[in-house]
Write a protein that holds these residues in place. Structure first.
Motif, PDB file in Angstrom:
ATOM      1  N   PHE A   1       0.834  -1.199   0.000  1.00 10.54           N
ATOM      2  CA  PHE A   1       0.000   0.000   0.000  1.00 10.54           C
ATOM      3  C   PHE A   1       0.876   1.259   0.000  1.00 10.54           C
ATOM      4  CE2 PHE A   1      -2.048   3.440   2.359  1.00 10.54           C
ATOM      5  CZ  PHE A   1      -3.265   3.558   1.703  1.00 10.54           C
ATOM      6  N   VAL A   2       0.422   2.284  -0.736  1.00 14.03           N
ATOM      7  CA  VAL A   2       1.125   3.566  -0.725  1.00 14.03           C
ATOM      8  C   VAL A   2       0.096   4.697  -0.748  1.00 14.03           C
ATOM      9  CG1 VAL A   2       1.354   3.618  -3.263  1.00 14.03           C
ATOM     10  CG2 VAL A   2       2.883   5.010  -1.845  1.00 14.03           C
ATOM     11  N   HIS A   3       0.322   5.715   0.066  1.00 18.90           N
ATOM     12  CA  HIS A   3      -0.546   6.888   0.126  1.00 18.90           C
ATOM     13  C   HIS A   3       0.186   8.083  -0.456  1.00 18.90           C
ATOM     14  CE1 HIS A   3      -2.854  10.249   1.915  1.00 18.90           C
ATOM     15  NE2 HIS A   3      -3.866   9.416   1.738  1.00 18.90           N
ATOM     16  N   ILE A   4      -0.566   9.047  -0.955  1.00 19.23           N
ATOM     17  CA  ILE A   4       0.036  10.227  -1.578  1.00 19.23           C
ATOM     18  C   ILE A   4       0.964  10.968  -0.627  1.00 19.23           C
ATOM     19  CG2 ILE A   4      -1.891  11.744  -0.943  1.00 19.23           C
ATOM     20  CD1 ILE A   4       0.139  11.778  -4.244  1.00 19.23           C
ATOM     21  N   SER A   5       0.709  10.857   0.684  1.00 18.34           N
ATOM     22  CA  SER A   5       1.539  11.554   1.661  1.00 18.34           C
ATOM     23  C   SER A   5       2.952  10.983   1.753  1.00 18.34           C
ATOM     24  CB  SER A   5       0.886  11.494   3.047  1.00 18.34           C
ATOM     25  OG  SER A   5       0.726  10.146   3.460  1.00 18.34           O
ATOM     26  N   ALA A   6       3.178   9.789   1.170  1.00 17.19           N
ATOM     27  CA  ALA A   6       4.505   9.186   1.213  1.00 17.19           C
ATOM     28  C   ALA A   6       5.438   9.755   0.156  1.00 17.19           C
ATOM     29  CB  ALA A   6       4.392   7.666   1.022  1.00 17.19           C
ATOM     30  N   PHE A   7       4.892  10.507  -0.796  1.00 15.02           N
ATOM     31  CA  PHE A   7       5.706  11.092  -1.855  1.00 15.02           C
ATOM     32  C   PHE A   7       6.304  12.422  -1.397  1.00 15.02           C
ATOM     33  CE2 PHE A   7       3.143   8.028  -3.996  1.00 15.02           C
ATOM     34  CZ  PHE A   7       3.895   7.603  -5.086  1.00 15.02           C
ATOM     35  N   PRO A   8       7.444  12.820  -1.948  1.00 14.20           N
ATOM     36  CA  PRO A   8       8.103  14.048  -1.508  1.00 14.20           C
ATOM     37  C   PRO A   8       7.328  15.302  -1.894  1.00 14.20           C
ATOM     38  CG  PRO A   8       9.208  13.157  -3.424  1.00 14.20           C
ATOM     39  CD  PRO A   8       8.207  12.124  -2.995  1.00 14.20           C
ATOM     40  N   ALA A   9       7.657  16.386  -1.225  1.00 12.94           N
ATOM     41  CA  ALA A   9       6.983  17.654  -1.480  1.00 12.94           C
ATOM     42  C   ALA A   9       7.349  18.205  -2.843  1.00 12.94           C
ATOM     43  CB  ALA A   9       7.353  18.654  -0.389  1.00 12.94           C
ATOM     44  N   GLU A  10       6.412  18.971  -3.391  1.00 12.82           N
ATOM     45  CA  GLU A  10       6.645  19.744  -4.606  1.00 12.82           C
ATOM     46  C   GLU A  10       7.027  18.868  -5.802  1.00 12.82           C
ATOM     47  OE1 GLU A  10       9.597  22.243  -3.055  1.00 12.82           O
ATOM     48  OE2 GLU A  10       8.211  23.376  -1.809  1.00 12.82           O
ATOM     49  N   GLU A  11       6.427  17.677  -5.875  1.00 11.22           N
ATOM     50  CA  GLU A  11       6.616  16.834  -7.043  1.00 11.22           C
ATOM     51  C   GLU A  11       5.259  16.433  -7.604  1.00 11.22           C
ATOM     52  OE1 GLU A  11       9.344  13.644  -6.878  1.00 11.22           O
ATOM     53  OE2 GLU A  11      10.911  14.785  -5.854  1.00 11.22           O
ATOM     54  N   GLN A  12       5.262  15.976  -8.846  1.00  7.99           N
ATOM     55  CA  GLN A  12       4.027  15.620  -9.534  1.00  7.99           C
ATOM     56  C   GLN A  12       3.356  14.421  -8.864  1.00  7.99           C
ATOM     57  OE1 GLN A  12       4.857  14.985 -13.663  1.00  7.99           O
ATOM     58  NE2 GLN A  12       5.943  16.908 -13.913  1.00  7.99           N
ATOM     59  N   ARG A  13       2.048  14.299  -9.110  1.00  3.50           N
ATOM     60  CA  ARG A  13       1.324  13.130  -8.609  1.00  3.50           C
ATOM     61  C   ARG A  13       1.732  11.900  -9.415  1.00  3.50           C
ATOM     62  NH1 ARG A  13      -2.891  14.748  -5.211  1.00  3.50           N
ATOM     63  NH2 ARG A  13      -3.957  12.741  -5.373  1.00  3.50           N
ATOM     64  N   PRO A  14       1.765  10.744  -8.780  1.00  6.63           N
ATOM     65  CA  PRO A  14       2.168   9.524  -9.484  1.00  6.63           C
ATOM     66  C   PRO A  14       1.080   9.028 -10.431  1.00  6.63           C
ATOM     67  CG  PRO A  14       1.439   9.003  -7.275  1.00  6.63           C
ATOM     68  CD  PRO A  14       1.456  10.499  -7.364  1.00  6.63           C
ATOM     69  N   ALA A  15       1.476   8.100 -11.298  1.00  7.75           N
ATOM     70  CA  ALA A  15       0.539   7.487 -12.239  1.00  7.75           C
ATOM     71  C   ALA A  15       0.880   6.012 -12.362  1.00  7.75           C
ATOM     72  CB  ALA A  15       0.618   8.165 -13.602  1.00  7.75           C
ATOM     73  N   ILE A  16      -0.104   5.221 -12.758  1.00 10.01           N
ATOM     74  CA  ILE A  16       0.102   3.776 -12.912  1.00 10.01           C
ATOM     75  C   ILE A  16       1.249   3.526 -13.889  1.00 10.01           C
ATOM     76  CG2 ILE A  16      -0.919   1.640 -13.797  1.00 10.01           C
ATOM     77  CD1 ILE A  16      -3.605   2.600 -12.777  1.00 10.01           C
TER      78      ILE A  16
END
Length: 219
Positions: free
Chosen positions: A32-47
């Motif tokens: 599982f991964v939540h958007i909060s685990a991604f670094p600041a000021e970067e684009q949203r992930p995609a499949i």
């Protein structure tokens, strides 16, 4: 403390409206991964994005991805017309002018003014605004809990329950919670049903206060 081993994987599923998904690994179950685990000021992930991450335990004994990075390097988020989107350590925040959010808050303000005017002009029974206040407070708390559950990957409140709570008078508190926590503001189907419930509630309120049926509120 020894550095934790970074694991490689690829984003296999992703719900952008709710901000979470799962990463497939070469060995082991999807994580599982939540958007909060991604670094600041970067684009949203995609499949399909290749990612590196650290595996950390959750309070309920499961595992989730933390400190996630794009395998190809950082993907800075470009500012657009003065509106930037950031991901902090806890949740993604949107900065700048959000027209839809402003209109939603103005709708709540307009309704509060309407209730006040109706109370003065038609002598609205005290229990009516009290009901809206109590329902709104309850709705606000439930949205806060649901947002926290989404961040931690825990059990979520049913969307139908959130809609029903708004329909019975909690929608002003729901609107404030949506904008404050940036929760349930992107999923189009939910937003449509939510605002339909708001319209129904306001129409019923108007019928019961400004028509021959107004005596029902005093019984």
């Amino acid at each position: 403390m020894a550095p934790r081993t970074r694991v490689e994987g690829r984003l296999s599923t992703w719900d952008d409206a709710r901000g979470f998904g799962f990463i497939s690994r070469a060995s082991g179950r999807d994580i599982f991964v939540h958007i909060s685990a991604f670094p600041a000021e970067e684009q949203r992930p995609a499949i399909g994005d290749a990612l590196t991450f650290v595996v950390e335990p959750t309070p309920d004994g499961r595992s989730r991805a933390a400190f996630v990075h794009f395998a190809g390097g950082p993907r800075p988020l470009a500012a657009h017309h003065g509106v930037a989107e950031h991901t902090g350590p806890r949740e993604r925040l949107r900065l700048g002018i959000d027209f839809a959010g402003v209109m939603a808050i103005l709708t709540v303000v307009a309704f509060v003014v309407l209730v006040f005017v109706v109370s003065v002009v038609f002598g609205l029974p005290p229990w009516v605004p009290s009901l809206y206040l109590a329902a709104s407070a309850g709705c606000f708390i439930i949205y806060a809990v649901d947002k926290a559950s989404a961040v931690r990957g825990r059990w979520r409140v049913r969307e139908s329950t959130l809609i029903l709570l708004g329909l019975v008078g909690g929608w002003p508190g729901a609107v404030i919670a949506q904008q404050l926590f940036r929760h349930k503001t992107r999923k189009a189907s939910f937003r449509t049903m939510f605002w339909v419930s708001v319209v129904i509630n306001v129409v019923v309120f108007a019928i019961l206060t400004a028509s021959p049926l107004s005596h029902l509120l005093s019984t």
